[in-house]
Scaffold this motif. Structure first.
Motif, PDB file in Angstrom:
ATOM      1  N   LYS A 269     127.109  31.338  41.323  1.00 36.40           N
ATOM      2  CA  LYS A 269     126.359  30.412  40.484  1.00 36.40           C
ATOM      3  C   LYS A 269     126.212  29.798  40.714  1.00 36.40           C
ATOM      4  O   LYS A 269     124.946  28.678  40.775  1.00 36.40           O
ATOM      5  N   CYS A 270     127.333  28.446  40.619  1.00 36.35           N
ATOM      6  CA  CYS A 270     127.333  27.237  40.304  1.00 36.35           C
ATOM      7  C   CYS A 270     127.150  26.931  42.112  1.00 36.35           C
ATOM      8  O   CYS A 270     126.579  25.941  42.128  1.00 36.35           O
ATOM      9  N   LYS A 271     127.421  26.737  42.375  1.00 33.24           N
ATOM     10  CA  LYS A 271     127.130  27.071  44.210  1.00 33.24           C
ATOM     11  C   LYS A 271     125.683  27.105  44.478  1.00 33.24           C
ATOM     12  O   LYS A 271     124.786  26.496  44.862  1.00 33.24           O
ATOM     13  N   ASP A 272     125.053  28.425  44.047  1.00 37.33           N
ATOM     14  CA  ASP A 272     123.650  28.645  44.572  1.00 37.33           C
ATOM     15  C   ASP A 272     122.922  27.656  44.264  1.00 37.33           C
ATOM     16  O   ASP A 272     121.783  26.838  44.054  1.00 37.33           O
ATOM     17  N   TYR A 273     123.006  26.972  42.434  1.00 41.57           N
ATOM     18  CA  TYR A 273     122.596  25.744  41.643  1.00 41.57           C
ATOM     19  C   TYR A 273     122.885  25.007  42.592  1.00 41.57           C
ATOM     20  O   TYR A 273     121.920  24.042  42.573  1.00 41.57           O
ATOM     21  N   HIS A 274     123.376  24.447  43.346  1.00 41.20           N
ATOM     22  CA  HIS A 274     124.070  23.387  44.007  1.00 41.20           C
ATOM     23  C   HIS A 274     123.455  23.296  45.188  1.00 41.20           C
ATOM     24  O   HIS A 274     122.863  22.564  46.002  1.00 41.20           O
ATOM     25  N   ARG A 275     123.126  24.486  45.864  1.00 40.36           N
ATOM     26  CA  ARG A 275     122.139  24.564  46.909  1.00 40.36           C
ATOM     27  C   ARG A 275     120.999  24.538  46.850  1.00 40.36           C
ATOM     28  O   ARG A 275     120.144  24.349  47.781  1.00 40.36           O
TER      29      ARG A 275
END
Length: 134
Positions: free
Chosen positions: A25-31
């Protein structure tokens, strides 16, 4: 997570599953496009505008217009070039510091800096600014 608890396959510990979901979810947010294309305007504004105490009102307005054009030109670049140019020109980082900060190979950083600078130059020329006019 509670609603999708039935999808837990129990191939790992519940805690591991929870951590993996959180990381994803954190990676998705930063993408997200909106997150990657943010320019922190107060930092840029304070660095672009020079000492206004010795300039006339006309010069101050002109500097602000040029600064806004540069901000818009930088914001139109791809995030990979934008972040390097912001760190180099506005935060006064050296290329070596940028490569360390972004956890990137030095030569990759240098290549992206040169390409980003060329893209920025072309974008500013497209907007009517020639070499030395800002």
């Amino acid at each position: 997570m509670y609603t999708h608890l039935n999808s837990f396959r129990q191939e790992s510990n519940y805690k591991t599953w929870l951590i993996r979901i959180t990381l994803n979810k954190c990676k998705d947010y930063h993408r997200k496009w909106s997150i990657r294309n943010i320019i922190h305007k107060p930092v840029i504004d304070s660095n672009l505008y020079h000492d206004n105490s010795t300039n006339s009102t006309e010069q101050i307005v002109e500097q602000k217009e040029i600064g806004n054009e540069i901000i818009h030109a930088i914001s139109s670049l791809k995030p990979t070039y934008k972040e390097i140019l912001i760190l180099y020109y506005l935060q006064d980082f050296k290329l070596k510091e940028i490569s360390t900060t972004l956890n990137m190979n030095f030569h990759t950083t240098k290549t992206r800096f040169i390409r980003g600078k060329n893209f920025l130059k072309k974008e500013l020329e497209r907007r009517g600014y020639k070499d030395g006019s800002f």
